[in-house]
Design a protein around this motif. Structure first.
Motif, PDB file in Angstrom:
ATOM      1  N   ARG A 267      16.650 -48.471 -17.435  1.00 16.69           N
ATOM      2  CA  ARG A 267      16.020 -48.325 -16.181  1.00 16.69           C
ATOM      3  C   ARG A 267      15.649 -47.109 -15.777  1.00 16.69           C
ATOM      4  O   ARG A 267      14.259 -46.852 -15.291  1.00 16.69           O
ATOM      5  CB  ARG A 267      16.926 -49.050 -15.172  1.00 16.69           C
ATOM      6  CG  ARG A 267      16.335 -48.923 -13.600  1.00 16.69           C
ATOM      7  CD  ARG A 267      17.235 -49.445 -12.645  1.00 16.69           C
ATOM      8  NE  ARG A 267      17.522 -50.826 -12.915  1.00 16.69           N
ATOM      9  CZ  ARG A 267      17.383 -51.881 -11.936  1.00 16.69           C
ATOM     10  NH1 ARG A 267      17.355 -51.379 -10.664  1.00 16.69           N
ATOM     11  NH2 ARG A 267      17.909 -53.012 -11.982  1.00 16.69           N
ATOM     12  N   SER A 268      16.358 -46.085 -15.989  1.00 17.90           N
ATOM     13  CA  SER A 268      16.051 -44.576 -15.770  1.00 17.90           C
ATOM     14  C   SER A 268      14.918 -44.120 -16.320  1.00 17.90           C
ATOM     15  O   SER A 268      14.286 -43.211 -15.847  1.00 17.90           O
ATOM     16  CB  SER A 268      17.518 -43.776 -16.034  1.00 17.90           C
ATOM     17  OG  SER A 268      18.281 -44.368 -15.016  1.00 17.90           O
ATOM     18  N   PHE A 269      14.974 -44.445 -17.601  1.00 21.98           N
ATOM     19  CA  PHE A 269      13.916 -43.814 -18.859  1.00 21.98           C
ATOM     20  C   PHE A 269      12.616 -44.345 -18.047  1.00 21.98           C
ATOM     21  O   PHE A 269      11.552 -43.429 -17.928  1.00 21.98           O
ATOM     22  CB  PHE A 269      14.318 -44.252 -19.902  1.00 21.98           C
ATOM     23  CG  PHE A 269      12.939 -43.967 -20.977  1.00 21.98           C
ATOM     24  CD1 PHE A 269      12.825 -42.498 -21.520  1.00 21.98           C
ATOM     25  CD2 PHE A 269      11.924 -44.998 -21.304  1.00 21.98           C
ATOM     26  CE1 PHE A 269      11.804 -42.393 -22.186  1.00 21.98           C
ATOM     27  CE2 PHE A 269      10.850 -44.528 -22.002  1.00 21.98           C
ATOM     28  CZ  PHE A 269      10.845 -43.223 -22.799  1.00 21.98           C
ATOM     29  N   PHE A 270      12.294 -45.569 -18.007  1.00 20.17           N
ATOM     30  CA  PHE A 270      10.996 -46.210 -17.720  1.00 20.17           C
ATOM     31  C   PHE A 270      10.572 -45.991 -16.376  1.00 20.17           C
ATOM     32  O   PHE A 270       9.387 -45.791 -15.789  1.00 20.17           O
ATOM     33  CB  PHE A 270      11.216 -47.760 -17.745  1.00 20.17           C
ATOM     34  CG  PHE A 270      11.104 -48.104 -19.285  1.00 20.17           C
ATOM     35  CD1 PHE A 270       9.876 -47.925 -20.094  1.00 20.17           C
ATOM     36  CD2 PHE A 270      12.268 -48.826 -20.057  1.00 20.17           C
ATOM     37  CE1 PHE A 270       9.835 -48.148 -21.536  1.00 20.17           C
ATOM     38  CE2 PHE A 270      12.090 -48.884 -21.329  1.00 20.17           C
ATOM     39  CZ  PHE A 270      11.005 -48.724 -22.118  1.00 20.17           C
ATOM     40  N   ALA A 271      11.631 -45.486 -15.227  1.00 22.30           N
ATOM     41  CA  ALA A 271      11.323 -45.101 -14.069  1.00 22.30           C
ATOM     42  C   ALA A 271      10.226 -43.891 -13.804  1.00 22.30           C
ATOM     43  O   ALA A 271       9.280 -43.977 -13.123  1.00 22.30           O
ATOM     44  CB  ALA A 271      12.409 -45.062 -13.027  1.00 22.30           C
ATOM     45  N   THR A 272      10.472 -43.239 -14.947  1.00 28.09           N
ATOM     46  CA  THR A 272       9.827 -41.822 -15.000  1.00 28.09           C
ATOM     47  C   THR A 272       8.704 -41.786 -16.182  1.00 28.09           C
ATOM     48  O   THR A 272       7.618 -41.315 -16.127  1.00 28.09           O
ATOM     49  CB  THR A 272      10.499 -40.611 -15.029  1.00 28.09           C
ATOM     50  OG1 THR A 272      11.625 -40.752 -16.094  1.00 28.09           O
ATOM     51  CG2 THR A 272      11.402 -40.494 -13.496  1.00 28.09           C
ATOM     52  N   ALA A 273       8.967 -42.454 -17.195  1.00 25.97           N
ATOM     53  CA  ALA A 273       8.030 -42.733 -18.318  1.00 25.97           C
ATOM     54  C   ALA A 273       6.894 -43.132 -17.919  1.00 25.97           C
ATOM     55  O   ALA A 273       5.826 -42.784 -18.676  1.00 25.97           O
ATOM     56  CB  ALA A 273       8.894 -43.297 -19.549  1.00 25.97           C
ATOM     57  N   VAL A 274       6.763 -44.143 -16.958  1.00 26.74           N
ATOM     58  CA  VAL A 274       5.519 -44.983 -16.561  1.00 26.74           C
ATOM     59  C   VAL A 274       4.437 -43.681 -16.174  1.00 26.74           C
ATOM     60  O   VAL A 274       3.172 -43.765 -16.359  1.00 26.74           O
ATOM     61  CB  VAL A 274       5.646 -45.827 -15.676  1.00 26.74           C
ATOM     62  CG1 VAL A 274       6.147 -44.928 -14.365  1.00 26.74           C
ATOM     63  CG2 VAL A 274       4.117 -46.609 -15.547  1.00 26.74           C
ATOM     64  N   SER A 275       5.013 -42.405 -15.602  1.00 25.57           N
ATOM     65  CA  SER A 275       3.827 -41.343 -15.132  1.00 25.57           C
ATOM     66  C   SER A 275       4.132 -40.045 -16.140  1.00 25.57           C
ATOM     67  O   SER A 275       3.451 -39.267 -16.091  1.00 25.57           O
ATOM     68  CB  SER A 275       4.270 -41.226 -13.960  1.00 25.57           C
ATOM     69  OG  SER A 275       5.615 -40.450 -13.800  1.00 25.57           O
ATOM     70  N   GLY A 276       4.891 -40.374 -17.519  1.00 24.47           N
ATOM     71  CA  GLY A 276       4.856 -39.502 -18.239  1.00 24.47           C
ATOM     72  C   GLY A 276       5.761 -38.158 -18.012  1.00 24.47           C
ATOM     73  O   GLY A 276       5.809 -37.184 -18.825  1.00 24.47           O
ATOM     74  N   GLN A 277       6.614 -38.454 -17.029  1.00 27.81           N
ATOM     75  CA  GLN A 277       7.725 -37.414 -16.936  1.00 27.81           C
ATOM     76  C   GLN A 277       8.959 -37.659 -17.664  1.00 27.81           C
ATOM     77  O   GLN A 277       9.595 -38.090 -17.275  1.00 27.81           O
ATOM     78  CB  GLN A 277       7.959 -37.464 -15.462  1.00 27.81           C
ATOM     79  CG  GLN A 277       6.988 -37.406 -14.499  1.00 27.81           C
ATOM     80  CD  GLN A 277       7.144 -37.433 -13.012  1.00 27.81           C
ATOM     81  OE1 GLN A 277       8.105 -36.702 -12.450  1.00 27.81           O
ATOM     82  NE2 GLN A 277       6.504 -38.226 -12.179  1.00 27.81           N
ATOM     83  N   PHE A 278       9.053 -36.864 -18.654  1.00 28.29           N
ATOM     84  CA  PHE A 278       9.999 -37.053 -19.783  1.00 28.29           C
ATOM     85  C   PHE A 278      10.899 -35.918 -19.489  1.00 28.29           C
ATOM     86  O   PHE A 278      12.234 -35.909 -20.271  1.00 28.29           O
ATOM     87  CB  PHE A 278       9.613 -37.045 -21.164  1.00 28.29           C
ATOM     88  CG  PHE A 278       8.669 -38.397 -21.433  1.00 28.29           C
ATOM     89  CD1 PHE A 278       9.184 -39.655 -21.505  1.00 28.29           C
ATOM     90  CD2 PHE A 278       7.326 -37.961 -21.742  1.00 28.29           C
ATOM     91  CE1 PHE A 278       8.443 -40.931 -21.881  1.00 28.29           C
ATOM     92  CE2 PHE A 278       6.515 -39.329 -22.066  1.00 28.29           C
ATOM     93  CZ  PHE A 278       7.088 -40.638 -21.893  1.00 28.29           C
ATOM     94  N   MET A 279      10.672 -34.987 -18.798  1.00 26.34           N
ATOM     95  CA  MET A 279      11.481 -33.755 -18.422  1.00 26.34           C
ATOM     96  C   MET A 279      12.169 -33.318 -19.900  1.00 26.34           C
ATOM     97  O   MET A 279      13.260 -33.210 -19.986  1.00 26.34           O
ATOM     98  CB  MET A 279      12.675 -34.352 -17.511  1.00 26.34           C
ATOM     99  CG  MET A 279      12.445 -35.186 -16.366  1.00 26.34           C
ATOM    100  SD  MET A 279      13.583 -35.758 -15.202  1.00 26.34           S
ATOM    101  CE  MET A 279      12.655 -36.741 -13.999  1.00 26.34           C
ATOM    102  N   VAL A 280      11.219 -32.766 -20.600  1.00 25.32           N
ATOM    103  CA  VAL A 280      11.648 -32.250 -21.825  1.00 25.32           C
ATOM    104  C   VAL A 280      12.186 -30.689 -21.515  1.00 25.32           C
ATOM    105  O   VAL A 280      11.587 -29.967 -20.878  1.00 25.32           O
ATOM    106  CB  VAL A 280      10.310 -32.042 -22.726  1.00 25.32           C
ATOM    107  CG1 VAL A 280      10.691 -31.539 -23.939  1.00 25.32           C
ATOM    108  CG2 VAL A 280       9.638 -33.443 -22.925  1.00 25.32           C
ATOM    109  N   ASN A 281      13.383 -30.467 -22.224  1.00 27.25           N
ATOM    110  CA  ASN A 281      13.890 -29.222 -22.150  1.00 27.25           C
ATOM    111  C   ASN A 281      13.480 -28.180 -22.983  1.00 27.25           C
ATOM    112  O   ASN A 281      12.522 -28.568 -23.881  1.00 27.25           O
ATOM    113  CB  ASN A 281      15.640 -29.169 -22.098  1.00 27.25           C
ATOM    114  CG  ASN A 281      16.082 -29.667 -23.367  1.00 27.25           C
ATOM    115  OD1 ASN A 281      15.441 -29.581 -24.565  1.00 27.25           O
ATOM    116  ND2 ASN A 281      17.456 -30.157 -23.571  1.00 27.25           N
TER     117      ASN A 281
END
Length: 287
Positions: free
Chosen positions: A6-20
């Motif tokens: 759920r947490s992944f897809f909440a931001t993945a839909v807008s491409g926000q993968f928060m890559v370190n």
């Protein structure tokens, strides 16, 4: 696992993968940990145990080879976060539990039933299948939209709302099937009809003993899918006898300290850091 997805897809839909800086996506992990800490604020537990699926195959695949076969492979950005989520939770001194061949739900059910007599058990998830575990001493906190929003069920509240017991909910699932898990139940029987049949006849055996009282259409559908009905019942039921080696003394929940913030900084979990600094799970930072 449901909270991580759920947490992944909440931001993945807008491409926000928060890559370190190591090129590792952290969006699912940060959301998962935030869900966990918000639940801790809400429930104020003495102990926390996190249960995980351990691979895609379980004993249910041996019973029915198409179980969950309809699910797509996880996105490439999510795959490395499975292990990362466990690592981050472990660095916060939280206990990770999982047994190969069983689902996380089975581990949750085993632990909940084991400890319900000696303490209150609160299960946090977005998965309604867990409602079958409701019992005296066990509540289910179903996550709603967003963070920190729960619909909390007790056994009595569930019976009052649904008109069936948690155990009967398994039979409802067997009749209606589960498209997400890939088992069909009885074709042509949906949730509304399944609920009505179980309310009237008690369980699947009660329905089968009274087939003559059903409508011709219902009788025909059930007789045509009798084997699948029994199979779906086995697949729907959470297995509450997983061989777990869990020491409750090692699962004590302590609030987050400044030491844990070092872990957040090291792994570049900026969103989680902002949440922790403003939350009640964070111990006051001295100095």
């Amino acid at each position: 696992m449901a909270l991580l997805f759920r947490s992944f897809f909440a931001t993945a839909v807008s491409g926000q993968f928060m890559v370190n800086s190591q090129g590792l996506p952290t969006n699912g992990v940060q959301g998962f940990m935030k869900h966990l800490f918000m639940a801790a604020e809400h429930a104020d537990p003495t102990h926390i145990i996190i249960c995980w699926d351990m691979g895609s195959k379980t004993f249910r695949n041996e019973v029915y080879q198409d179980y969950k076969s309809n699910r797509n492979a996880p996105p490439v950005e999510l795959i490395p976060q499975f292990d990362l989520a466990k690592e981050v939770a472990g660095r916060f001194n939280l206990s990770n539990v999982g047994v190969s061949g069983y689902e996380a739900d089975d581990c949750i059910g085993t632990l909940a039933k084991e400890y319900k007599g000696e303490r209150k058990v609160s299960v946090v998830s977005g998965d309604q299948d867990l409602l079958q575990l409701l019992d005296e001493g066990i509540e289910i906190m179903l996550l709603q939209k967003g963070f920190g929003n729960y619909k909390t069920y007790t056994k009595n509240g569930f019976v009052e709302e649904k008109g069936i017991t948690p155990e009967q909910f398994i039979d409802v699932k067997a009749l209606m099937g589960d498209t997400s898990d890939g088992y069909p139940g009885v074709k042509g029987i949906g949730e509304k009809t399944a609920m009505k049949l179980i309310q009237e006849h008690g369980d699947i055996e009660g329905i089968l003993q009274n087939l003559s009282s059903l409508t011709p259409s219902q009788k025909k559908k059930i007789e045509a899918d009798l084997d699948m009905l029994h199979l779906s019942r086995k697949l729907a039921e959470i297995h509450c006898q997983v061989p777990l080696d869990v020491k409750l003394s090692e699962c004590v929940w302590n609030q987050v300290s400044s030491e844990h913030l070092d872990v957040v900084e090291e792994m570049e979990l900026k969103v989680l850091r902002r949440y922790l600094l403003g939350s009640n799970v964070m111990l006051p930072i001295s100095g």
